[in-house]
Design a protein around this motif. Sequence first.
Motif, PDB file in Angstrom:
ATOM      1  N   ALA A   1      -6.908   6.064  -7.044  1.00 52.03           N
ATOM      2  CA  ALA A   1      -6.777   5.428  -6.112  1.00 52.03           C
ATOM      3  C   ALA A   1      -7.202   3.978  -6.766  1.00 52.03           C
ATOM      4  O   ALA A   1      -6.588   3.017  -6.467  1.00 52.03           O
ATOM      5  N   HIS A   2      -8.393   3.894  -7.396  1.00 48.09           N
ATOM      6  CA  HIS A   2      -8.762   2.595  -8.236  1.00 48.09           C
ATOM      7  C   HIS A   2      -7.586   2.048  -8.904  1.00 48.09           C
ATOM      8  O   HIS A   2      -7.189   0.791  -8.721  1.00 48.09           O
ATOM      9  N   ARG A   3      -7.081   2.866  -9.781  1.00 51.53           N
ATOM     10  CA  ARG A   3      -5.893   2.175 -10.705  1.00 51.53           C
ATOM     11  C   ARG A   3      -4.654   1.626  -9.961  1.00 51.53           C
ATOM     12  O   ARG A   3      -4.301   0.722 -10.060  1.00 51.53           O
ATOM     13  N   ILE A   4      -4.250   2.376  -9.007  1.00 49.56           N
ATOM     14  CA  ILE A   4      -3.053   2.105  -8.138  1.00 49.56           C
ATOM     15  C   ILE A   4      -3.220   0.792  -7.426  1.00 49.56           C
ATOM     16  O   ILE A   4      -2.489  -0.291  -7.106  1.00 49.56           O
ATOM     17  N   GLU A   5      -4.500   0.927  -6.521  1.00 49.52           N
ATOM     18  CA  GLU A   5      -4.821  -0.226  -5.856  1.00 49.52           C
ATOM     19  C   GLU A   5      -5.182  -1.593  -6.390  1.00 49.52           C
ATOM     20  O   GLU A   5      -4.636  -2.526  -5.918  1.00 49.52           O
ATOM     21  N   ARG A   6      -5.697  -1.380  -7.576  1.00 47.38           N
ATOM     22  CA  ARG A   6      -5.883  -2.812  -8.249  1.00 47.38           C
ATOM     23  C   ARG A   6      -4.546  -3.045  -8.859  1.00 47.38           C
ATOM     24  O   ARG A   6      -4.444  -4.495  -9.039  1.00 47.38           O
ATOM     25  N   ALA A   7      -3.768  -2.338  -9.302  1.00 48.15           N
ATOM     26  CA  ALA A   7      -2.384  -2.717  -9.924  1.00 48.15           C
ATOM     27  C   ALA A   7      -1.266  -3.186  -8.806  1.00 48.15           C
ATOM     28  O   ALA A   7      -0.967  -4.450  -8.809  1.00 48.15           O
ATOM     29  N   MET A   8      -1.590  -2.951  -7.484  1.00 49.49           N
ATOM     30  CA  MET A   8      -0.884  -3.196  -6.274  1.00 49.49           C
ATOM     31  C   MET A   8      -1.581  -4.673  -5.843  1.00 49.49           C
ATOM     32  O   MET A   8      -0.732  -5.551  -5.563  1.00 49.49           O
ATOM     33  N   LEU A   9      -2.786  -4.571  -6.058  1.00 49.87           N
ATOM     34  CA  LEU A   9      -3.404  -5.973  -5.517  1.00 49.87           C
ATOM     35  C   LEU A   9      -2.971  -7.246  -6.485  1.00 49.87           C
ATOM     36  O   LEU A   9      -2.653  -8.216  -5.942  1.00 49.87           O
ATOM     37  N   ALA A  10      -2.947  -6.831  -7.552  1.00 58.45           N
ATOM     38  CA  ALA A  10      -2.362  -7.927  -8.427  1.00 58.45           C
ATOM     39  C   ALA A  10      -0.959  -8.094  -8.438  1.00 58.45           C
ATOM     40  O   ALA A  10      -0.622  -9.505  -8.839  1.00 58.45           O
ATOM     41  N   ALA A  11      -0.304  -7.466  -7.834  1.00 60.75           N
ATOM     42  CA  ALA A  11       1.173  -7.642  -7.499  1.00 60.75           C
ATOM     43  C   ALA A  11       1.111  -8.563  -6.260  1.00 60.75           C
ATOM     44  O   ALA A  11       2.365  -9.074  -6.007  1.00 60.75           O
ATOM     45  N   VAL A  12       0.444  -8.742  -5.444  1.00 58.83           N
ATOM     46  CA  VAL A  12       0.558  -9.396  -4.210  1.00 58.83           C
ATOM     47  C   VAL A  12       0.058 -10.870  -4.508  1.00 58.83           C
ATOM     48  O   VAL A  12      -0.941 -10.855  -5.087  1.00 58.83           O
ATOM     49  N   PRO A  13       0.764 -11.762  -4.089  1.00 64.60           N
ATOM     50  CA  PRO A  13       0.480 -13.123  -4.425  1.00 64.60           C
ATOM     51  C   PRO A  13      -0.764 -13.308  -3.785  1.00 64.60           C
ATOM     52  O   PRO A  13      -1.296 -13.114  -2.743  1.00 64.60           O
ATOM     53  N   ALA A  14      -1.541 -14.384  -4.350  1.00 66.47           N
ATOM     54  CA  ALA A  14      -2.948 -14.465  -4.097  1.00 66.47           C
ATOM     55  C   ALA A  14      -3.208 -15.044  -2.591  1.00 66.47           C
ATOM     56  O   ALA A  14      -4.082 -14.684  -2.087  1.00 66.47           O
ATOM     57  N   VAL A  15      -2.287 -15.779  -2.086  1.00 69.72           N
ATOM     58  CA  VAL A  15      -2.237 -16.234  -0.565  1.00 69.72           C
ATOM     59  C   VAL A  15      -2.309 -15.294   0.227  1.00 69.72           C
ATOM     60  O   VAL A  15      -2.876 -15.444   1.380  1.00 69.72           O
ATOM     61  N   LEU A  16      -1.591 -14.202  -0.063  1.00 71.27           N
ATOM     62  CA  LEU A  16      -1.536 -12.951   1.006  1.00 71.27           C
ATOM     63  C   LEU A  16      -2.748 -11.857   0.633  1.00 71.27           C
ATOM     64  O   LEU A  16      -2.596 -10.873   1.714  1.00 71.27           O
ATOM     65  N   ARG A  17      -3.314 -12.068  -0.487  1.00 67.54           N
ATOM     66  CA  ARG A  17      -4.446 -10.906  -0.602  1.00 67.54           C
ATOM     67  C   ARG A  17      -5.357 -10.781   0.693  1.00 67.54           C
ATOM     68  O   ARG A  17      -5.718  -9.717   1.149  1.00 67.54           O
TER      69      ARG A  17
END
Length: 360
Positions: free
Chosen positions: A221-237
Amino acid sequence: MDTERLVVALPPDDDDRASSHASGVLGQSSQPPFVLKQAPSLHDAASLLHDGHVDLLVASAQMWGEMEQNGLTIAACLQRREPTWVMVSDDKPEMLHHEAKVGCDHPLLERQLTRLRPDLVLIDPRTMNDAWDDMSGVERTAWYEQTRQRGTLEGYVIPRSLHRSLPGRPPRRHTLGLHRDDPTRPRFVPPPLGGLTLLISRSGFPNEQLKPMSDAGALLAHRIERAMLAAVPAVLRPITGIHVERRRPATLLMEAAKVEDEHTLESMLDPEASLKTKGHRVEIIIETLGAGGRGSASSERVFPVEHTHTGMVRALEEWSEVLQAMTSEHAALVKGAHFMGEFEASFSEAHGAMMRLEDG
């Protein structure tokens, strides 16, 4: 032969209270035995680790993301705590009186609550407390509860871990959850990376003795959530929820049968009603909410563990496509839309975006 003791640095808790969680788990361990050492700050804890004065450092996922990671690695991840947030109030969110005042300082939770109850008066505590951003999570929670006891607020929203920081018998809490058993209820996909407690070591540290307490599902969960968060534009996080969980097929099938989710049943079962592939599944949910809780762009996927990377990529692609469609202006159709029958005229007209990311 006695197992060598491992010295662990505990930095001060952040909102996720990883050090408090680790203290309870590691303090009960005898194989291996741990010596817990309080550190005045995360920086000091990291220095102790780099200099070899301690073997491990406890960090929340948020802390790990803020650290200088050169020469360090994740040695283990404790079993994940529930990452959802809670509302502290006498009544459930649906039962609060009309225009009840609720404290909320997270933009995602604010939009989720507005989607559930547009009449609620959501108050940013910064408008009531100038020192809010300088306070610890424990201090903010204590202030919230004092304000609720005075009757200024009917409730407030906090990470689940902070609810346990209240002294004495904690007040009632109501989970703002995924509501898998009732798809008609608005769900609360939590902010990513909550509830994760990491044990950090120097690169090359022999971590074999930590494997019995490291949870594979939490690491995934940590690995995938961190990778997905990095793929989301900063303004949308700040307005995007992400949840990843490794789940048993039997649980998924029971939930799908209960809500008559034919798509999930057909994707997991063959014509003889047997599992197409054995083993755990990975569930990914990502959702971005529009301003005022109106409109959302989401993707939800379930797939075998061995297809984790492909599933993650497809979930992100689907979410991005939906987000683009929801936030784009739509020109009038030149050729019409005869297949819409009586709705052709309204369907063919130009119209604005179905979802606004910001008010105005």
